[in-house]
Design an enzyme around this catalytic site. Structure first.
Site, short mmCIF file in Angstrom:
data_model
loop_
_atom_site.label_atom_id
_atom_site.label_comp_id
_atom_site.label_asym_id
_atom_site.label_seq_id
_atom_site.Cartn_x
_atom_site.Cartn_y
_atom_site.Cartn_z
N ASP A 192 0.83 -1.20 0.00
CA ASP A 192 0.00 0.00 0.00
C ASP A 192 0.87 1.25 0.00
OD1 ASP A 192 -2.71 -1.02 0.19
OD2 ASP A 192 -2.11 -1.82 2.13
N ASP A 199 -6.80 -5.29 -4.40
CA ASP A 199 -7.29 -4.82 -3.10
C ASP A 199 -8.40 -3.79 -3.15
OD1 ASP A 199 -7.33 -4.79 -0.31
OD2 ASP A 199 -5.81 -3.23 -0.16
N HIS A 247 -5.56 3.40 -3.21
CA HIS A 247 -6.87 3.01 -2.68
C HIS A 247 -7.02 3.17 -1.17
CE1 HIS A 247 -4.43 -0.71 -2.85
NE2 HIS A 247 -5.04 -1.02 -1.74
#
Lengths: 945, 945
Positions: free
Chosen positions: B13, B135, B385
């Site tokens: 991430d 994801d 995201h």
């Protein structure tokens, strides 16, 4: 310039919260994240990235397993790294052994095993130069002595009393020469010793392992996380501060910790940056130089400094890491495991000896493949500082026991092969592993059977054989077929019987006795003097030709002991007590636990003020059975000819339903004026004087008057008033003390309800309802000047007791052409009493490892001159083989003594003589007091076995 | 033979629980153990160990940073691994962008940035063949369309509605062709889509990462931990079961997860063993073959299977991972960050355009080094995201804002350089970043100042400039020096003023207005129609030449809207409500949180049933100020000429002192008969029809009648009865729905007290006392058939609004030899209304990236034919440079369109035409509805600017 030696290392416990296999493979990482296979994979690949990186590895139990799983290519890469000094071994034992609960014989064995792997695999490139005991919980003087004799240049450790450390930092005595023997001539047992600055951890904020969360270097000034400048400043300050506690312009930082370097790149990447950035500051005038180093390299620099070092002569027990926090509980934790370990040591020596005596037939024989290696490895594992110490988790302790048990199997095969070879009888040998609880199906059911008794000592022994049997009368015949006296006695509080007979077994040999049930006859109630009642007013006495013991008729407790030979009488009150384990209190939150002993009050409580007693007197034994409570009983016993009183105690399961953890002691109280002094052995060898509430090297602030006076007792503890000496021998390691003059106490068992916050994370409750533990204390009363002869020789018999092997008898002859033998000795002549055959073990196809030890200290025995140097001729000493060549080695047999050199250090007490290389000129060997000499002998087995 | 493709991957991430830098370096590992630098180090060295190993990497924000820190030698090693396919890139965007809260322009930009790094660094070897959105919390159709236009062969994702997944597994529809555009001709927007079996995690028990605790392979049968046989059996069973949900004899297993492979050796060592041991079973008849693979390789095998695939035409919103667990909260979470991101998109396009229009002088000029790259990268990061989605931790959200702010700086320098270059004025340019809260020190203090308004659209705009000023009267002059009408109005509930004047700005150009304080004059109370009182019975109306809006005189609420041009009247009741956030209840423990929206009851509560109102009417504006409560107010506004009603709401800080989390909506209620239908945009482009309590591809079991009907609204939502259409445009992404016929609601703000257990581990409370959020809803009432012209063009103006730059004026001329300019257009002719200039950005020293878009869908606009194909000539289109060469590329500009090929898939609706390679023959470009065409243009800047 201040030189900062960064030592990249990992500390890999050979079992602790996880089993050895779980640690190796990285199983149960939710319990503890640790996988040694990955650590070694990772370190090797990180070392390859950058040639200046260095790493030390320590635990050979893990390394050797990993090594055997590598490809040839990887092995070659590792050999190169070792050759170039980028991977260096420190310590090099199979494990990093405990120093408090270990016997010196087992320490030497485990070091020999590890160092041998390194020597075989890497030659002298792999040979460690320093001993590295960074985690054991206190340090014994004997350990230092053994390390010196193994040829180590120096010793590093991490844990010492917090008060001691403070004083040393102030006095610049973090590094000293440790004079580790009172008998061996310096510098034989001198060991340069360095106390590491931060146990074995990296400095605060500088732990860059996957297990840490310290901030890595961020060199990019545009990052919001930029910290390089700040970290460099911090490091410079840190180095300067640390250097103020050390003498030279070299300091060491341990960059690693428990199971670190699983992702070595994290560490090395940041250390690379640290070195680069800190050294870059030299251009701005910084006087700090950082480098990848190793303990050996650091030590070399210290040695070059050519300073004079102060000398230490005592040891580092007990260890406290803060007020009220004495690590003296583990001296006694898990007494059953501690006994199993000691018993396994005994069995391993028997196995090793028979492997040598029987020659190759011991390995490959009618019973299959006999092998001493598994037990040797298991025993080495047991020496780990969380194994025999009793400080592992329960399932790990179970696995240690499993490993021992698994090791016994191949040794039993070996023994069977060897006994068949040496006796000529191909019997169906049976090993009764449960004699401690009087279980042996063969002797309990067979109408007749055969008892082979093997004696691992260099002298003949007479020994009382005890075997569980059914309710019958038995006829026992000695090796010549002569009937010998025997007896069947009933065990305390039970309906079970044991057969007793005295066996005589030659040195390093066996005798075969035969036992036959007398049909129809039941044992008479010939325990004529049995008393099944509360002690009456009649005096309770047991005695033999040497000893008399009196018991208080009202309480049933031992009250007096007399040495009839020397006309010594000593009132001795013996009873069992228990300390209530602290759960933490106002003074300190410290609870008693697997490591820590901390009673809630100074005074222990009596288990019972009196015992229900039962007296047994037969021709072969006199016993007082004392029953103190449902979980505490004792048999006080005398066999004919025995010079000590045997107290066989049975304690457990300790009840904790009252929510009180209990630590049970056996205490002997006398009126001896001992002036605060008492004496304990160091790893079963030399004796150290202890003084209550005192430390030889600093002004003690005593915070725990009980726990702070506990010391490890591996084999014996004694007190003396200068005239009389009361010695207690133990059958395993225990904690012990003398908390008031004339008193001796030994902790026999402990069961605790709270974890002591030192990482194990489990209270020492032991499985299910707790364990039932049985053990023996041998009590000797002697004149002080002649006491050593008694306790030294008796202790030798305890640690290397005879091994009993049963068989139904009537087996086929093994060598039809040769007459079978019922008695055998491996020695052509007995060893003198001061000489202990420490090791006789197979080394190679035609090589044998032999260690001979002078088991008396200087001045210890004046009467029989047992402390004098002793010379013996090894020529033709052994009966089954001849020695064709003899080479003396250092203690761990990993280098020839003649080639061995050690760094020389100058003590402030004056220089020590430089010993010229030691060349063996003949097989006539002289042993000085407490000297151990180690030989590799080329041998040739004789044709006639 | 069943082929199991093991895809070794890590999901990194770009910010979540830690900031981007913290993740990259591995800082704050106590918060989350994750360090991307180590992951990449580790993967590279593990790939080198064994040539069959393969790995995919995804997030170029991390990879590019790592790459720049490597030595040339390491870069060469990595290039080789990429060339050999051992390291493969998937997706290849700067980040793995969110699909719900992202604008298509920003998605294209971030993909372009990442893919360009790969193309520049590795050439076509590094070009990803598959899109990989494992994801993101639901999947938009527009995302699939963009991926198809970028040339991806297929798309893999992990998260879809649990009911949907169950049906798909049963119907073997885990893999389909997604027809992602209603306008583009198949297969232009067809994308083969594969739903991964286990989101993106490894199968249970088979996670061998440092972050997992699964048992590694133990192959040694003598180990008590031996498990190899059992694990192999388990795997075979697992593979067989999984294959039953997929169509071919190939299946994929994702061997990795969040921030895994920091110690890649752990993974690969065990995967090596898995492959070896499982495949060895083939000798025993096993029909399972395991291999290291990549998604591209797996896709290739699927393609070779030559099957016919079913077709999907809707999208994957909303996402629910269980009953009551709708991930529809993040559509609205962190509205301030969502707005800042959208505003930064606007500013970045301005910056990009001016960098092109001004040429190299934009980068190096009198104001320093101007650079669009930092904002470009920051904007790319924001598409992650967990960034624009609002699902990061608070300190990470703060860091995202910091990155944007840091990116604005170099763009402001660039703008200054460019404006000086293009205008000839060397002014001290000032950027008022706080106009949203009416703060701008220059305009508030200077006696005179100059306002440069830059218009990034391809057509002239008229725009009402609003600037905070002191209490004075001002004279405003247009670029020709002509005075234009201006006004100073007082802001609601304050003593502050803003100056208003309408500016006219040419296409892709600027106009410079000058403002001068009229000395001595104070603004008259010329807000003649102001009413400072509770609404009376008089009718409250505001109107301009196009629109009339009526308010209920009793409540002060909007009650009617009228389109005067089309004679449409619609009663519209607008008010603010709030849902009480669930903390979990009997039905489900699910709480409302950063991801999840779950109201405790279906009916929201009114913030207030009436508003204190204040009416402002001047020549330049008519406003009704509505004050609903201390934390909720609104200005309903009409400027002259404006065809929409502007509702500027101000909400916050949301009070939570009552321990009730609140989710605030603005709701418009009408009597339109909408039959359960409403319409939302997909990432700001095509429109999707939504139906209440319904999913096009499965029989919905609706568990949350509110949250389960929420959809992402990136730019617009509308309802229609077929005749009238009510459209609401938003200024940022929000969640919206139509929960009863005739109704539209948009969630404007939310503040929650409980974490929703999806990992972020923080309630969405926002810093301190909560945030004060201001935004605008533009409401359009139109005939359904002509509505698109209104909302398309207005939405374009919203997303690329004019940029205001202030200066004191009177600066020195920049080019003394050339007359300065107060008005400028970068275009020689305006673009047709259906054409949107999507990208005009510098690509290289003499190269420009140009994207032109047809912004109408097929059939969307019947009245003005705006849905027709449109042709335009790029020759000499731009005023400051000439295009010397033009090459058309795929959407992300990483391959020439003529060379691009994609795998062909056969939909079960019939084969799609095979499109022959597309060669650009002239600069006469035709755009089909919704088509985007991307060009790399070689350009030559003109001498005269």
């Amino acid at each position: 310039m201040l030189n900062v030696h960064l030592v990249a290392h990992t500390h890999d416990d050979v079992g602790w919260l996880k089993t050895v296999d779980q640690y190796f493979y990285g199983i149960q990482n939710d319990v503890q994240h640790a996988g040694v296979q990955y650590i070694l994979d990772s370190v090797i690949s990180s070392l390859l990235v950058e040639p200046t990186r260095r790493f030390i590895y320590v635990e050979i139990a893990f390394f050797s397993r990993w090594w055997h799983q590598q490809t040839n290519a990887t092995q070659e890469i590792v050999r190169n790294l070792v050759r170039q000094g980028r991977l260096e071994f420190a310590n090099g034992g199979w494990v990093m052994n405990d120093e408090a609960a270990t016997h010196y014989g087992a320490i030497i064995d485990q070091m020999t095993l590890g160092l041998r792997f390194l020597e075989d695999t890497f030659g002298s490139d792999g040979r460690p130069h320093v001993a590295w005991h960074i985690d054991p919980f206190g340090h014994s003087r004997e350990q230092a002595s053994l390390f010196a004799q193994m040829g180590f240049d120096g010793f590093f450790f991490g844990r010492l009393d917090y008060q001691d450390k403070k004083v040393r930092k102030k006095n610049l005595e973090m590094e000293q020469v440790w004079r580790a023997s009172a008998s061996l001539k310096p510098p034989a047992a001198d060991l340069f010793t360095s106390v590491l600055p931060n146990i074995y951890n990296p400095p605060e904020k500088l732990c860059w392992d996957v297990l840490c969360a310290d901030t890595p270097f961020v060199e990019d000034p545009s990052s919001p996380e930029y910290n390089a400048k700040e970290l460099v400043q911090y490091f410079l300050q840190l180095a300067t501060t640390q250097s103020q506690s050390y003498c030279t312009n070299h300091i060491v930082m341990t960059m690693g910790s428990d199971f670190q370097y699983e992702n070595a790149n994290m560490w090395f990447k940041n250390l690379d940056k640290l070195i680069q950035l800190v050294n870059a500051q030299q251009a701005n005038g910084s006087r700090v130089n950082v480098l990848y180093s190793t303990p050996a390299c650091y030590l070399w620099e210290l040695n070059k400094a050519n300073l004079t070092w102060s000398v230490k002569e005592d040891d580092f027990f007990p260890y406290a890491d803060g007020p009220h926090m004495f690590w003296t509980g583990f001296f006694s934790s898990r007494p059953a495991l501690k006994r199993y370990e000691r018993l396994s040591y005994n069995f391993l020596q028997v196995c090793n000896q028979l492997e040598v005596l029987a020659g190759p037939a011991a390995n490959v024989g009618p019973y299959g493949y006999g092998d001493s290696a598994p037990l040797n490895e298991a025993m080495a594992v047991l020496q780990h500082h969380d194994a025999v110490s009793g400080t592992s988790r329960q399932h790990v302790a179970n696995d240690y026991a499993r490993q021992l048990a698994a090791g016994w199997g191949p040794c039993e095969v070996l023994l069977s092969n060897a006994l068949a070879q040496l006796s000529g009888f191909k019997e169906d040998f049976t090993f009764c592993r449960e004699l401690n609880i009087s279980v042996c199906p063969l002797s309990q059911t067979a109408k007749s059977f055969q008892v082979t008794i093997y004696n691992p000592l260099g002298r003949k022994v007479d020994w009382m054989v005890r075997l569980p049997v059914s309710k019958h009368v038995f006829l026992v015949r000695d090796p010549n077929g002569t009937t010998v006296p025997s007896d069947v006695v009933t065990l305390p509080s039970s309906d079970s019987q044991e057969l007793l007979f005295s066996a005589s077994v030659p040195a390093l040999g066996f005798s075969i006795y035969s036992v036959t049930q007398v049909p129809g006859q039941r044992p008479q109630a010939h325990n004529l003097h049995s008393i099944f009642q509360k002690p009456s007013s009649r005096v309770l006495v047991i005695q033999n030709e040497h000893i008399r013991a009196k018991f208080d008729p009202d309480t049933g407790l031992l009250v007096e002991m007399e040495n009839l030979d020397q006309n010594l009488v000593l009132p001795v009150h013996q009873a069992f007590y228990w300390y209530n384990a602290s759960m933490g209190d106002n003074q300190s939150s410290q609870a008693s636990g697997a490591y820590i002993f901390r009673p809630s009050r100074q005074k222990p409580l009596l288990v019972s003020g009196w015992a229900q007693t039962h007296l047994v007197k037969t021709a072969l034994v006199q016993e007082v059975h004392q029953n103190f409570s449902a979980w505490c009983s004792q048999v006080v016993r005398l066999y004919p000819g025995q010079r000590h009183l045997e107290l066989e105690w049975t304690v457990g399961p300790i009840p904790v339903g009252d929510d009180w953890g209990k630590e049970v002691i056996s205490r002997f109280d006398t009126a001896l004026e001992t002036k605060g002094l008492f004496y304990t052995d160091s790893n079963g060898r030399e004796i150290l004087e202890r003084r209550r509430d005192y430390r030889p090297t600093w002004n003690l602030n005593q915070t725990e008057p009980v726990a702070g006076n506990y010391y490890p007792v591996n084999s014996r503890i004694y007190i003396t008033d200068g005239h009389k000496q009361l010695t207690v021998l133990t059958d395993r390691s225990q904690g012990g003390s003398s908390l008031s003059d004339g008193s001796i106490e030994l902790m026999v068992h402990r069961r605790l309800l709270k974890d002591d916050a030192r990482g194990v994370g489990e209270p020492l409750l032991e499985a299910g309802s707790g364990l039932w533990v049985r053990g023996r204390h041998l009590v000797l009363l002697d004149k002080a000047q002649s006491a050593a002869a008694g306790h030294r020789l008796q202790a030798e018999k305890e640690v290397l007791a005879p091994q009993v092997v049963l068989a139904r008898g009537g087996g086929a002859p093994y060598h039809p052409e040769v007459a079978p033998r019922t008695q055998f000795s491996g020695l052509r002549r007995e060893l003198p009493p001061s000489v202990h055959l420490l090791t006789l073990a197979r080394w190679g196809p035609n090589t044998v490892l032999l260690r001979l030890e002078h088991q008396f200290a200087v001045g210890e025995d004046s009467g029989r001159c047992l402390s004098s140097p002793v010379t013996l001729d090894l020529t033709d000493l052994f009966s089954t083989f001849t020695i064709t060549n003899l080479q003396e080695t250092t203690l761990a047999a990993n280098q020839l003594r003649a080639h061995a050199t050690r760094l020389r250090w100058t003590p402030n007490t004056g220089p020590t003589p430089h010993r010229s290389p030691h060349w063996l000129v003949s097989a006539n060997i002289t042993l000085q007091p407490m000297e151990i000499r180690t030989f590799l002998a080329s041998v040739q087995w004789k044709e006639d076995r």
